[in-house]
Enzyme design. Structure first.
Site, PDB file in Angstrom:
ATOM      1  N   HIS A 119      -5.630 -17.236  10.534  1.00  0.00           N
ATOM      2  CA  HIS A 119      -5.324 -18.155   9.443  1.00  0.00           C
ATOM      3  C   HIS A 119      -5.345 -19.572  10.000  1.00  0.00           C
ATOM      4  O   HIS A 119      -4.775 -19.840  11.059  1.00  0.00           O
ATOM      5  CB  HIS A 119      -3.959 -17.850   8.829  1.00  0.00           C
ATOM      6  CG  HIS A 119      -3.789 -18.431   7.470  1.00  0.00           C
ATOM      7  ND1 HIS A 119      -3.606 -19.781   7.266  1.00  0.00           N
ATOM      8  CD2 HIS A 119      -3.801 -17.867   6.231  1.00  0.00           C
ATOM      9  CE1 HIS A 119      -3.499 -20.015   5.968  1.00  0.00           C
ATOM     10  NE2 HIS A 119      -3.616 -18.874   5.315  1.00  0.00           N
ATOM     11  N   ALA A 175       0.830  -1.210   0.000  1.00  0.00           N
ATOM     12  CA  ALA A 175       0.000   0.000   0.000  1.00  0.00           C
ATOM     13  C   ALA A 175       0.859   1.252   0.000  1.00  0.00           C
ATOM     14  O   ALA A 175       0.641   2.184  -0.781  1.00  0.00           O
ATOM     15  CB  ALA A 175      -0.944  -0.012   1.203  1.00  0.00           C
ATOM     16  N   ALA A 186       3.657 -12.184   2.469  1.00  0.00           N
ATOM     17  CA  ALA A 186       2.446 -12.689   1.823  1.00  0.00           C
ATOM     18  C   ALA A 186       2.826 -13.766   0.814  1.00  0.00           C
ATOM     19  O   ALA A 186       3.615 -13.529  -0.091  1.00  0.00           O
ATOM     20  CB  ALA A 186       1.693 -11.551   1.136  1.00  0.00           C
ATOM     21  N   GLU A 204      -7.949 -20.478  -4.380  1.00  0.00           N
ATOM     22  CA  GLU A 204      -7.865 -20.521  -2.925  1.00  0.00           C
ATOM     23  C   GLU A 204      -9.266 -20.606  -2.344  1.00  0.00           C
ATOM     24  O   GLU A 204     -10.270 -20.521  -3.059  1.00  0.00           O
ATOM     25  CB  GLU A 204      -7.119 -19.292  -2.387  1.00  0.00           C
ATOM     26  CG  GLU A 204      -5.651 -19.269  -2.796  1.00  0.00           C
ATOM     27  CD  GLU A 204      -4.889 -18.105  -2.196  1.00  0.00           C
ATOM     28  OE1 GLU A 204      -5.515 -17.205  -1.619  1.00  0.00           O
ATOM     29  OE2 GLU A 204      -3.645 -18.089  -2.312  1.00  0.00           O
ATOM     30  N   SER A 260      -6.522  -8.769  -0.468  1.00  0.00           N
ATOM     31  CA  SER A 260      -5.893  -7.632   0.217  1.00  0.00           C
ATOM     32  C   SER A 260      -4.862  -6.918  -0.644  1.00  0.00           C
ATOM     33  O   SER A 260      -4.778  -5.687  -0.627  1.00  0.00           O
ATOM     34  CB  SER A 260      -5.260  -8.093   1.530  1.00  0.00           C
ATOM     35  OG  SER A 260      -4.408  -9.199   1.305  1.00  0.00           O
ATOM     36  N   LEU A 261      -4.051  -7.671  -1.391  1.00  0.00           N
ATOM     37  CA  LEU A 261      -3.048  -7.018  -2.227  1.00  0.00           C
ATOM     38  C   LEU A 261      -3.714  -6.219  -3.345  1.00  0.00           C
ATOM     39  O   LEU A 261      -3.271  -5.116  -3.683  1.00  0.00           O
ATOM     40  CB  LEU A 261      -2.083  -8.058  -2.803  1.00  0.00           C
ATOM     41  CG  LEU A 261      -1.251  -8.849  -1.788  1.00  0.00           C
ATOM     42  CD1 LEU A 261      -0.308  -9.809  -2.495  1.00  0.00           C
ATOM     43  CD2 LEU A 261      -0.465  -7.923  -0.864  1.00  0.00           C
ATOM     44  N   HIS A 297      -3.967 -13.434  11.844  1.00  0.00           N
ATOM     45  CA  HIS A 297      -3.426 -13.241  10.499  1.00  0.00           C
ATOM     46  C   HIS A 297      -3.782 -11.897   9.869  1.00  0.00           C
ATOM     47  O   HIS A 297      -2.907 -11.191   9.384  1.00  0.00           O
ATOM     48  CB  HIS A 297      -3.935 -14.372   9.606  1.00  0.00           C
ATOM     49  CG  HIS A 297      -3.422 -14.322   8.198  1.00  0.00           C
ATOM     50  ND1 HIS A 297      -2.075 -14.351   7.904  1.00  0.00           N
ATOM     51  CD2 HIS A 297      -4.067 -14.254   7.006  1.00  0.00           C
ATOM     52  CE1 HIS A 297      -1.909 -14.314   6.591  1.00  0.00           C
ATOM     53  NE2 HIS A 297      -3.097 -14.234   6.014  1.00  0.00           N
ATOM     54  N   ARG A 300     -12.053 -19.200   5.624  1.00  0.00           N
ATOM     55  CA  ARG A 300     -11.000 -19.376   6.623  1.00  0.00           C
ATOM     56  C   ARG A 300     -11.528 -19.492   8.050  1.00  0.00           C
ATOM     57  O   ARG A 300     -10.995 -20.261   8.858  1.00  0.00           O
ATOM     58  CB  ARG A 300     -10.015 -18.204   6.540  1.00  0.00           C
ATOM     59  CG  ARG A 300      -9.122 -18.258   5.326  1.00  0.00           C
ATOM     60  CD  ARG A 300      -8.213 -17.059   5.261  1.00  0.00           C
ATOM     61  NE  ARG A 300      -7.277 -17.187   4.142  1.00  0.00           N
ATOM     62  CZ  ARG A 300      -6.385 -16.278   3.821  1.00  0.00           C
ATOM     63  NH1 ARG A 300      -6.302 -15.162   4.504  1.00  0.00           N
ATOM     64  NH2 ARG A 300      -5.572 -16.473   2.794  1.00  0.00           N
ATOM     65  N   GLU A 355      -4.124  -2.862   4.854  1.00  0.00           N
ATOM     66  CA  GLU A 355      -4.748  -3.567   5.985  1.00  0.00           C
ATOM     67  C   GLU A 355      -5.180  -2.635   7.104  1.00  0.00           C
ATOM     68  O   GLU A 355      -6.125  -2.935   7.840  1.00  0.00           O
ATOM     69  CB  GLU A 355      -3.787  -4.631   6.524  1.00  0.00           C
ATOM     70  CG  GLU A 355      -4.439  -5.576   7.510  1.00  0.00           C
ATOM     71  CD  GLU A 355      -3.535  -6.736   7.898  1.00  0.00           C
ATOM     72  OE1 GLU A 355      -3.901  -7.478   8.830  1.00  0.00           O
ATOM     73  OE2 GLU A 355      -2.469  -6.922   7.268  1.00  0.00           O
ATOM     74  N   THR A 388       3.496  -7.294   3.771  1.00  0.00           N
ATOM     75  CA  THR A 388       3.451  -7.717   2.373  1.00  0.00           C
ATOM     76  C   THR A 388       4.603  -8.650   2.041  1.00  0.00           C
ATOM     77  O   THR A 388       4.442  -9.623   1.298  1.00  0.00           O
ATOM     78  CB  THR A 388       3.517  -6.496   1.432  1.00  0.00           C
ATOM     79  OG1 THR A 388       2.473  -5.585   1.765  1.00  0.00           O
ATOM     80  CG2 THR A 388       3.370  -6.928  -0.024  1.00  0.00           C
ATOM     81  N   GLY A 407       0.376 -16.388  -0.692  1.00  0.00           N
ATOM     82  CA  GLY A 407      -0.626 -16.916  -1.613  1.00  0.00           C
ATOM     83  C   GLY A 407      -0.697 -16.206  -2.942  1.00  0.00           C
ATOM     84  O   GLY A 407      -0.581 -16.828  -3.993  1.00  0.00           O
ATOM     85  N   ARG A 418     -12.367 -11.627   5.162  1.00  0.00           N
ATOM     86  CA  ARG A 418     -11.672 -11.346   3.909  1.00  0.00           C
ATOM     87  C   ARG A 418     -11.611 -12.577   3.011  1.00  0.00           C
ATOM     88  O   ARG A 418     -11.247 -13.660   3.453  1.00  0.00           O
ATOM     89  CB  ARG A 418     -10.251 -10.876   4.211  1.00  0.00           C
ATOM     90  CG  ARG A 418      -9.392 -10.641   2.983  1.00  0.00           C
ATOM     91  CD  ARG A 418      -8.005 -10.201   3.383  1.00  0.00           C
ATOM     92  NE  ARG A 418      -7.249 -11.255   4.029  1.00  0.00           N
ATOM     93  CZ  ARG A 418      -6.192 -11.877   3.503  1.00  0.00           C
ATOM     94  NH1 ARG A 418      -5.770 -11.551   2.297  1.00  0.00           N
ATOM     95  NH2 ARG A 418      -5.537 -12.794   4.181  1.00  0.00           N
TER      96      ARG A 418
END
Length: 538
Positions: free
Chosen positions: A242, A29, A59, A126, A389-390, A349, A288, A373, A56, A61, A384
């Site tokens: 998570h 961000a 991260a 995912e 998020s990214l 998480h 999740r 975030e 970040t 995934g 989420r």
């Protein structure tokens, strides 16, 4: 009582630095917002650690965006709204799913190398996604690749200056307008940075909990800073745990990406039994919060401290290629993903709540923005959707800069000083002890499962630490603890108020979702009673 400012100051006696835009934090961000603003504005990026140290970076995934022909923004929207459990902002989600693909193209243009297969972007699936739409880099090192590429752009940018190892103590406000920030340099000297706009990109709040996938820097600073400045803070009860963090003696709670389950890994209890069919029709790819609570239930039932994640059906070469970082980390502790079941347990998480913003990333305090975030844009709702998020950081970072460009100049001079009577000396108890105690309180009383009795006990324990705000704070660790305490109280208070279970918030004494009463957000603002705001999710 939490004060407006953590320290006393007189701006007239402090060195003053002026810039167009302050960016606090150096994750995706912060980096992207700085690059975008630096096209025509002067930017000062301030980060309390090294430039590359952020959530970040860890991260794994990937980043969710529609890039394939068998996908569409409508499908992405549906998945996001379903995961958000009735509390997403429909308008914010529409922005994310429609503007996200262009954001991915921009990341590629800025040097991010996503994985490809035969010249096409490699996509994975995912939990709670109906399509394969997750882009990744170097298998499971997506975040690191993104910050590598963006940091390289920032380092060479003529209009972006970077202050590493500097701590933003507070933002400075006059009326309901942010006019800059009070910053402490590595040598302890303080400086007033005056700016037309300040953007908080400070990341998450995982360090509020004893067990977390987040790095040491994730101490909820931006949320607490904005709260003290009078900004509205929204949905703090929704903190995602998570399901699968490495749980092994001597190892950190290292994240085992959801993408591992996306590629076919299954969960087994310590008896070797696969169990997700008892909890959800989507099995290991359920949302999740459901997977995390299922794991906790199995741990309690079998009197174990972990369950197993099993991907041994895949050849070693495939695992090493797709998940090189996870594979290597596990091997460092004597665990071979190709032959061993990996012990895992839930860990704090991701914070869905945070600084409430409008669709241009601006908080309820004028000229104070939040991105990533730390923000509550309305995209994530109560839970989420993985890898959104990214995308959110890129999409709203661009919108923030467009809004900043339209701001009128700051009018008039700022003549502010702050003195709080009765401040004592430095805290007597070591900050590291206070921090550990707070983390244990949050795990025990405001964790994955909650009750009114637990939350009230947790609040009592946290309130015993309030005298810290009457102390003379001088060190980064003391500022961090004050921010953690503030944010922990916001989490606990909101969790106590919401007498239902929804998304990542689960109350054992109110186990049902109650749309008739609770399809709404909880807002907190310093010195105000808690407020409610109805959801516009459809």
């Amino acid at each position: 009582m939490i004060p407006q400012y953590l320290v006393d100051f007189d701006l007239q006696s402090l060195p003053c630095v002026e810039t167009d835009v302050i960016v606090v934090g150096s994750g995706i961000a912060g980096l992207y917002t700085a690059i975008e603003a630096g096209k025509d504005l002067n930017v000062l990026m301030i980060t309390k650690n090294a430039l590359l140290e952020s959530n970040t970076r860890y991260a794994q995934g990937g980043i969710a965006a529609v890039t394939s022909e068998d996908d569409s923004p409508a499908y992405h929207r549906e998945d996001t709204l379903m995961a958000g459990a009735g509390l997403c902002s429909s308008a914010a989600v529409d922005i994310l799913v429609n503007e996200g693909p262009e954001g991915v193209k921009e990341l590629i243009r800025l040097g991010t190398a996503f994985d490809e297969i035969d010249g096409e972007l490699a996509l994975t699936q995912e939990g709670a996604h109906s399509r394969r739409r997750i882009l990744h880099a170097n298998g499971d090192a997506t975040g690191f690749e993104i910050v590598r590429a963006l940091a390289a752009q920032v380092r060479g940018h003529e209009r972006v200056q970077v202050w590493e190892h500097h701590f933003v103590i507070d933002v400075i406000t006059t009326g309901n307008e942010c006019v800059g920030a009070l910053v402490q340099r590595p040598d302890g000297q303080r400086v007033y940075v005056k700016a037309a706009a300040t953007t908080l990109c400070t990341g998450g709040a995982g360090q509020l909990y004893r067990y977390t996938t987040n790095p040491e820097v994730a101490t909820a600073d931006g949320i607490a800073i904005a709260y003290r400045a009078g900004a509205q803070i929204r949905d703090m009860e929704f903190l995602q745990f998570h399901p699968t963090a490495l749980c092994y003696p001597g190892a950190p709670r290292f994240l085992i990406s959801e993408a591992v389950r996306g590629e076919g890994a299954v969960l087994r209890n310590i008896k070797g039994e696969r169990f997700m069919e008892k909890y959800h029709e989507l099995l290991e790819l359920a949302p999740r919060d459901i997977v995390a609570r299922a794991i906790l239930s199995e741990m309690e039932e079998t009197k174990a401290t972990f369950v197993y994640l099993d991907i041994t059906h895949e050849p070693q070469g495939v695992i090493k290629h797709r998940f090189p970082t996870i594979y290597e980390t596990c091997m460092n502790y004597g665990l071979d993903m190709a032959t061993d079941w990996i012990p895992v347990a839930p860990a704090a998480h991701y914070m869905m709540g945070g600084v409430k913003t409008d669709l241009n990333g601006e908080s309820s305090v004028a000229r104070l923005f939040a991105c990533g975030e730390v923000s509550s844009t309305g995209v994530h709702g109560a839970n989420r959707l993985a890898s959104n998020s990214l995308s959110e950081a890129i999409v709203f970072g661009r919108r923030i800069v467009n809004r900043i460009r339209a701001l009128a100049p700051v009018v008039g001079s700022i003549d502010l000083s702050h003195q709080l009577e009765g401040r004592t000396g430095a805290p007597k108890q070591a900050v590291i002890e206070r921090r550990l105690k707070l983390q244990k309180v949050m795990v025990r009383y405001a964790g994955l499962r909650r009750t009114g009795t637990m939350l009230r006990k947790g609040m009592e324990e946290l309130q015993r630490q309030l005298p810290i705000f009457q102390s003379e704070l001088t060190k980064k660790e003391e500022f961090e603890f004050a921010n953690m305490l503030t944010s922990s109280m916001l989490v606990t208070r909101a969790a106590l108020e919401r007498t239902e279970s929804r998304g990542a918030h689960y109350r054992e004494d109110y186990p049902q979702r109650d749309d008739a009463v609770w399809r709404k957000h909880l807002l907190q603002r310093r010195e105000d009673e808690m407020m409610e705001e109805f959801s516009d999710d459809v």
